[in-house]
Write a protein that holds these residues in place. Structure first.
Motif, PDB file in Angstrom:
ATOM      1  N   LEU A  55     -24.211 -64.513 -72.208  1.00  0.00           N
ATOM      2  CA  LEU A  55     -22.981 -63.709 -72.369  1.00  0.00           C
ATOM      3  C   LEU A  55     -21.891 -64.562 -72.337  1.00  0.00           C
ATOM      4  O   LEU A  55     -21.830 -65.709 -71.636  1.00  0.00           O
ATOM      5  CB  LEU A  55     -22.846 -62.808 -71.015  1.00  0.00           C
ATOM      6  N   VAL A  56     -21.213 -64.498 -73.674  1.00  0.00           N
ATOM      7  CA  VAL A  56     -20.090 -65.370 -73.752  1.00  0.00           C
ATOM      8  C   VAL A  56     -18.809 -64.725 -73.701  1.00  0.00           C
ATOM      9  O   VAL A  56     -18.470 -63.882 -74.351  1.00  0.00           O
ATOM     10  CB  VAL A  56     -20.104 -66.213 -75.069  1.00  0.00           C
ATOM     11  N   SER A  57     -18.037 -65.466 -72.610  1.00  0.00           N
ATOM     12  CA  SER A  57     -16.623 -64.747 -72.223  1.00  0.00           C
ATOM     13  C   SER A  57     -15.680 -65.778 -72.637  1.00  0.00           C
ATOM     14  O   SER A  57     -15.407 -66.997 -72.347  1.00  0.00           O
ATOM     15  CB  SER A  57     -16.527 -64.613 -70.765  1.00  0.00           C
ATOM     16  N   TYR A  66      -9.986 -60.656 -71.675  1.00  0.00           N
ATOM     17  CA  TYR A  66     -11.129 -61.324 -71.646  1.00  0.00           C
ATOM     18  C   TYR A  66     -11.824 -60.749 -72.782  1.00  0.00           C
ATOM     19  O   TYR A  66     -11.886 -59.393 -72.731  1.00  0.00           O
ATOM     20  CB  TYR A  66     -11.978 -61.766 -70.624  1.00  0.00           C
ATOM     21  N   GLU A  67     -12.862 -61.248 -73.821  1.00  0.00           N
ATOM     22  CA  GLU A  67     -13.838 -60.623 -74.552  1.00  0.00           C
ATOM     23  C   GLU A  67     -15.049 -61.245 -74.092  1.00  0.00           C
ATOM     24  O   GLU A  67     -15.370 -62.476 -74.154  1.00  0.00           O
ATOM     25  CB  GLU A  67     -13.321 -61.201 -75.951  1.00  0.00           C
ATOM     26  N   HIS A  68     -15.901 -60.153 -73.754  1.00  0.00           N
ATOM     27  CA  HIS A  68     -17.260 -60.501 -73.307  1.00  0.00           C
ATOM     28  C   HIS A  68     -18.258 -60.151 -74.396  1.00  0.00           C
ATOM     29  O   HIS A  68     -18.293 -58.904 -74.791  1.00  0.00           O
ATOM     30  CB  HIS A  68     -17.560 -59.958 -71.873  1.00  0.00           C
ATOM     31  N   ARG A  69     -19.195 -61.044 -74.966  1.00  0.00           N
ATOM     32  CA  ARG A  69     -20.357 -60.791 -75.903  1.00  0.00           C
ATOM     33  C   ARG A  69     -21.677 -61.312 -75.722  1.00  0.00           C
ATOM     34  O   ARG A  69     -21.672 -62.650 -75.132  1.00  0.00           O
ATOM     35  CB  ARG A  69     -19.525 -61.079 -77.165  1.00  0.00           C
ATOM     36  N   ALA A  70     -22.585 -60.828 -75.921  1.00  0.00           N
ATOM     37  CA  ALA A  70     -23.827 -61.082 -75.865  1.00  0.00           C
ATOM     38  C   ALA A  70     -24.333 -62.019 -77.117  1.00  0.00           C
ATOM     39  O   ALA A  70     -23.879 -61.391 -78.163  1.00  0.00           O
ATOM     40  CB  ALA A  70     -24.873 -60.127 -75.788  1.00  0.00           C
ATOM     41  N   MET A  71     -24.630 -63.030 -76.974  1.00  0.00           N
ATOM     42  CA  MET A  71     -24.903 -64.020 -78.129  1.00  0.00           C
ATOM     43  C   MET A  71     -26.294 -64.878 -77.962  1.00  0.00           C
ATOM     44  O   MET A  71     -26.714 -64.916 -76.900  1.00  0.00           O
ATOM     45  CB  MET A  71     -23.911 -65.036 -78.228  1.00  0.00           C
ATOM     46  N   SER A  72     -27.021 -64.780 -79.148  1.00  0.00           N
ATOM     47  CA  SER A  72     -28.245 -65.597 -79.233  1.00  0.00           C
ATOM     48  C   SER A  72     -27.829 -67.195 -79.188  1.00  0.00           C
ATOM     49  O   SER A  72     -27.404 -67.765 -79.902  1.00  0.00           O
ATOM     50  CB  SER A  72     -29.008 -65.285 -80.674  1.00  0.00           C
ATOM     51  N   ILE A 124     -28.250 -55.683 -71.365  1.00  0.00           N
ATOM     52  CA  ILE A 124     -27.734 -54.604 -70.649  1.00  0.00           C
ATOM     53  C   ILE A 124     -26.413 -54.815 -69.807  1.00  0.00           C
ATOM     54  O   ILE A 124     -25.476 -54.129 -69.700  1.00  0.00           O
ATOM     55  CB  ILE A 124     -28.867 -54.029 -69.598  1.00  0.00           C
ATOM     56  N   TYR A 125     -26.726 -56.068 -69.339  1.00  0.00           N
ATOM     57  CA  TYR A 125     -25.501 -56.624 -68.471  1.00  0.00           C
ATOM     58  C   TYR A 125     -24.153 -56.690 -69.398  1.00  0.00           C
ATOM     59  O   TYR A 125     -23.036 -56.389 -68.760  1.00  0.00           O
ATOM     60  CB  TYR A 125     -25.714 -57.899 -67.785  1.00  0.00           C
ATOM     61  N   SER A 126     -24.326 -57.166 -70.372  1.00  0.00           N
ATOM     62  CA  SER A 126     -23.111 -57.584 -71.424  1.00  0.00           C
ATOM     63  C   SER A 126     -22.783 -55.958 -71.679  1.00  0.00           C
ATOM     64  O   SER A 126     -21.404 -55.889 -71.913  1.00  0.00           O
ATOM     65  CB  SER A 126     -23.458 -58.206 -72.519  1.00  0.00           C
TER      66      SER A 126
END
Length: 260
Positions: A55-57, A66-72, A124-126
């Motif tokens: 998760l990158v915030s 804040y922008e929260h995004r799941a990333m590879s 799921i957390y993201s």
């Protein structure tokens, strides 16, 4: 000449040194080899399986949130997460103090070999921290990018149902960890120098023209960066897309994620 900048990154609530790291190396390499956080799994190296999801915030100055995004993390160059907070599966919960997402996956028998499980946990957390209200369908959609050969998905779908609803508290707990330094304004251009390459981040497309030279290359795949391009120029992805009655207006520094 521009002064060299230092990649600033916070991982699971702590600022971590990037000294000795290359700006073009994938984030997963930094997490596993430099920090010893091996919960994030390395699989395809192409962003296809989701085992490496983190998760990158990032603080967005335009919207002041804040922008929260799941990333590879396997295809995410280290330079691109400058002044961000990265949450790994260890930051969500541990075996001694598991997060409800982790406990629920176990209770629903949604774990087989376990290699894909960290990616599922992070997906799921993201979903829980990206919005104050979330539906089961939205959580399931967030898991689309996590592939599992042995697990199957029925148990995963069953596990996520209990997390639908108001998740404002989950988001608030995460953002309490965010350091004030994330809100600092970047001074462009940002120039990061490593052992193998030089990475320059500019604010917009017009500025890119002033720093591109004969050694710079346009990169479309992360493998090209890892194989040793000496000089890389990228544009800070802070642009937006606006939909009006006249059509769609897309800023030049709008990446595909912001567009979608």
């Amino acid at each position: 000449a521009w002064s060299m900048a230092v990649i600033q990154i916070w991982v699971n609530g702590l600022q971590r040194s990037t000294a000795g790291s290359d700006p073009g190396q994938p984030v997963i390499q930094f997490l596993r080899e430099t920090l010893g956080l091996v919960g994030t799994k390395s699989n395809c190296g192409n962003g296809c399986t989701g085992a490496c999801t983190v998760l990158v915030s990032r603080w967005r100055r335009r919207s002041a949130n804040y922008e929260h995004r799941a990333m590879s993390s396997c295809c995410l160059p280290l330079a691109t997460v400058h002044r961000t907070h990265v949450t790994t599966v260890e930051g969500v919960g541990t075996s001694k103090n598991p997060h409800p997402v982790q406990s629920r996956l176990v209770a629903c028998h949604a774990v087989q070999c376990g290699y894909d499980t960290p990616g599922l946990v992070m997906a799921i957390y993201s979903a829980l921290v990206s919005k104050d209200q979330v539906t089961p369908e939205e959580i399931i959609k967030q898991c689309d990018g996590v592939l599992s050969r042995c697990n199957g998905y029925r148990a995963v779908v069953e596990a996520v149902k209990s997390f639908a609803g108001n998740n404002a508290e989950e988001k608030m707990k995460l953002e309490e960890k965010m350091p004030e330094e994330l809100k600092m304004k970047n001074e462009f251009p940002l120039v990061f120098k490593g052992r193998s390459n030089l990475w320059t981040i500019v604010e917009n497309k017009a500025d890119a023209k002033s720093v591109i030279d004969g050694n710079s290359q346009i990169i479309y795949q992360s493998q090209g960066i890892q194989m040793g391009n000496k000089s890389v120029v990228s544009i800070y992805p802070d642009g937006d897309a606006k939909v009006t009655d006249d059509g769609i207006s897309i800023e030049t520094n709008c990446n595909l994620t912001n567009l979608l």
